[in-house]
Design an enzyme around this catalytic site. Structure first.
Site, PDB file in Angstrom:
ATOM      1  N   HIS A  80       0.816  -1.221   0.000  1.00 28.04           N
ATOM      2  CA  HIS A  80       0.000   0.000   0.000  1.00 28.04           C
ATOM      3  C   HIS A  80       0.850   1.271   0.000  1.00 28.04           C
ATOM      4  O   HIS A  80       0.335   2.357  -0.261  1.00 28.04           O
ATOM      5  CB  HIS A  80      -0.994  -0.008   1.172  1.00 28.04           C
ATOM      6  CG  HIS A  80      -0.386   0.277   2.516  1.00 28.04           C
ATOM      7  ND1 HIS A  80      -0.113  -0.719   3.435  1.00 28.04           N
ATOM      8  CD2 HIS A  80      -0.003   1.430   3.107  1.00 28.04           C
ATOM      9  CE1 HIS A  80       0.390  -0.181   4.530  1.00 28.04           C
ATOM     10  NE2 HIS A  80       0.471   1.127   4.355  1.00 28.04           N
ATOM     11  N   ASP A 102      -0.093  -7.612   1.262  1.00 28.20           N
ATOM     12  CA  ASP A 102       0.336  -6.220   1.388  1.00 28.20           C
ATOM     13  C   ASP A 102       1.859  -6.110   1.474  1.00 28.20           C
ATOM     14  O   ASP A 102       2.388  -5.385   2.313  1.00 28.20           O
ATOM     15  CB  ASP A 102      -0.312  -5.555   2.606  1.00 28.20           C
ATOM     16  CG  ASP A 102      -0.182  -4.032   2.561  1.00 28.20           C
ATOM     17  OD1 ASP A 102       0.089  -3.489   1.466  1.00 28.20           O
ATOM     18  OD2 ASP A 102      -0.324  -3.379   3.615  1.00 28.20           O
ATOM     19  N   SER A 132       4.704   2.183   8.047  1.00 31.50           N
ATOM     20  CA  SER A 132       4.312   1.061   7.186  1.00 31.50           C
ATOM     21  C   SER A 132       5.480   0.600   6.332  1.00 31.50           C
ATOM     22  O   SER A 132       6.127   1.400   5.650  1.00 31.50           O
ATOM     23  CB  SER A 132       3.162   1.472   6.270  1.00 31.50           C
ATOM     24  OG  SER A 132       1.979   1.632   6.997  1.00 31.50           O
TER      25      SER A 132
END
Length: 505
Positions: free
Chosen positions: A130, A160, A234
């Site tokens: 992402h 992901d 992230s």
């Protein structure tokens, strides 16, 4: 002695510095002997808290990178004309110029930030999908200030994860994956990342929980931590105290959008498999069995007379799949895959199958009608795009035939006319549900008007009398729950139905 008790002992000696001299040598020797015996009989102590994370942070930080992306977004024509004399008119004009143009449809740039880590000295970088999936430009910034343009080697939206490649003049610093199954709840971990784009930041905490299924797909069971993880972290690494990457920081649970001490990381054992596939193929090729499955929860286990709620119950077998070729049937409970035990969650089977080499012959241990059977099949490759489930709708007829109510449901044989009304595929057979009382156990279990009951306790049913017969058999066996296999709006699912007291007596 714990840190707390040590500090109390020190305080006592401070108040009575000569108190220890009152003890005779004999009691001291006896105490020492008792302590040795107690310590010798106890298991090895868990790893204690580190005095400092500084050495680890200094060693590992150079391999952690900041990732910035640019996405070009085409603007549509927008006409936000600000009337003359309008209060704050200059403010609105400036806002339009900065964030959306002035209605001229010119493209704008959206920027985002994330983290990553280098796993190969030639320049392979791991991050979250992402972070980079919509990017037109990707820039990797090292701790030393070097900037590199990055290309996407491969992405996997199901887990992901993404793999990037940068080109440097020399070898780059790297970190290695560890075994995420080795670390336990309560063990210390350290996270390094780029929260809110402020640059390299180190946080620490413990493993709060394991095997957290935070998404519906079920491809990953996450590690939970209380280490501070925020937007921008992230794709960054979670390290154990040996300096190994045991997780890829991916998500947080937060009502406010900031850290509240509940963060999630993809375990390294999942990440390593995906990254190796991306490096080799540019995509992930997963094994495929070809079934839809559900958890065997306590209610389903009771309805089938099972002692343990474990395994994955098959709610659908896909045509021309490895499962169909091996003879797997709807209602089978899969207990083992290739000698590996299926856990108490059905997605544990999904992960086992996905990690199996395509074309490998495996054994499948199933439970069918109370008997265990072993089937053999060849693992297929997960199709790029599975056919979307057929749509369905409710019938318009309120008429029904047979008993007035069965467990709060009005039922009718599935005639051709009823099949057209409910849009039921030709391959689906069973009993149509034409009405469900809202106060009934059936409604609470999820049965709705327009559903088709295909099986009860793994036995096919064709009319309301069949339903009564199977329920009657369940009563005689002393069961208070039966298992329905229903078809509803293109999907099939197992639903445990608790029998009413009148029926269960």
């Amino acid at each position: 002695m714990t840190a707390f008790t040590r500090s109390r002992a020190v305080a006592a000696r401070a108040q009575h510095p000569h108190a220890v001299t009152r003890w005779s040598l004999a009691p001291i020797a006896a105490l020492a002997l008792v302590a040795a015996l107690v310590l010798g009989s106890q298991p090895a102590a868990a790893r204690g808290a580190p005095e400092s994370f500084a050495d680890l942070a200094e060693e590992l930080s150079p391999a952690v990178v900041n990732i910035s992306t640019v996405q070009v977004i085409e603007n549509s024509e927008r006409n936000f004309n600000v009337p003359e004399g309008m209060p704050f008119g200059e403010f609105f004009e400036e806002f339009q110029e900065r964030f959306g143009g002035r209605g001229n449809g010119e493209p704008r740039e959206a920027r985002s930030l994330g983290s990553g880590f280098i796993v190969d000295k030639s320049g392979y970088v791991v991050t979250n999908n992402h972070v980079v999936e919509k990017a037109d430009e990707i820039t990797v910034l090292t701790m030393g200030g070097e900037e590199y343009s990055a290309e996407i080697v491969g992405r996997d939206d199901r887990t992901d994860l993404a793999l990037l490649k940068i080109k440097a003049d020399g070898d780059l610093p790297t970190v290695s994956f560890g075994d995420s199954d080795e670390d336990r709840i309560g063990d210390w971990i350290m996270a390094i990342g780029n929260p809110f784009g402020i640059g390299h930041s180190v946080t620490a905490g413990i493993i709060s929980a394991r095997n957290r299924p935070i998404d519906a797909a079920g491809y990953v069971n996450y590690i939970q931590t209380d280490a501070a993880i925020n937007r921008g972290n992230s794709g960054g690494p979670m390290f154990n105290m040996e300096g190994e990457v045991i997780g890829v920081n991916t998500a947080i649970f937060s009502p406010s959008g900031g850290n509240v001490g509940i963060g999630f990381a993809i375990p390294s054992n999942d990440a390593r498999y995906v990254i190796d596939q991306l490096k080799e193929n540019g995509k992930v090729r997963r094994g495929w069995l070809g079934v839809s499955i559900q958890d065997v929860n306590a209610a389903i286990a009771r309805s089938l007379g099972l002692e343990e709620a474990r395994g994955a119950i098959v709610s659908r077998v896909f045509p021309d799949s490895p499962a169909e070729g091996a003879g797997v049937k709807t209602g089978d409970i899969i207990l083992q895959w290739d000698g590996k035990k299926v856990g108490d969650k059905a997605n544990s089977l999904s992960r086992l199958v996905a990690r199996t080499d395509i074309g490998k012959d495996v054994s499948l241990l199933i439970l069918r009608d109370g008997d265990k059977k072993t089937l053999t099949l060849t693992t297929g490759e997960y199709p790029e795009e599975l056919e979307a489930a057929q749509g369905g709708g409710q019938g318009d007829s309120d008429q029904f035939a047979g008993p007035d109510l069965i467990e709060g449901m009005e039922l009718k044989a599935l005639t051709n006319d009823m099949r057209r009304q409910l849009r039921v595929p030709d391959e689906v057979d069973g009993v149509a549900v034409t009405k469900v009382e809202r106060s009934s156990e059936a409604y609470g279990a999820g049965v709705r008007r327009g559903a088709v009951i295909m099986r009860i306790n793994q036995r096919p049913v064709e009319n309301p009398q069949d339903v009564l017969s199977v329920i009657g058999d369940a009563k005689e066996q002393g069961r208070d729950t039966v298992l329905l296999l229903i078809h509803y709006r293109g999907n099939t699912a197992h639903l445990p139905l608790k029998l009413t007291e009148e029926e269960a007596e």
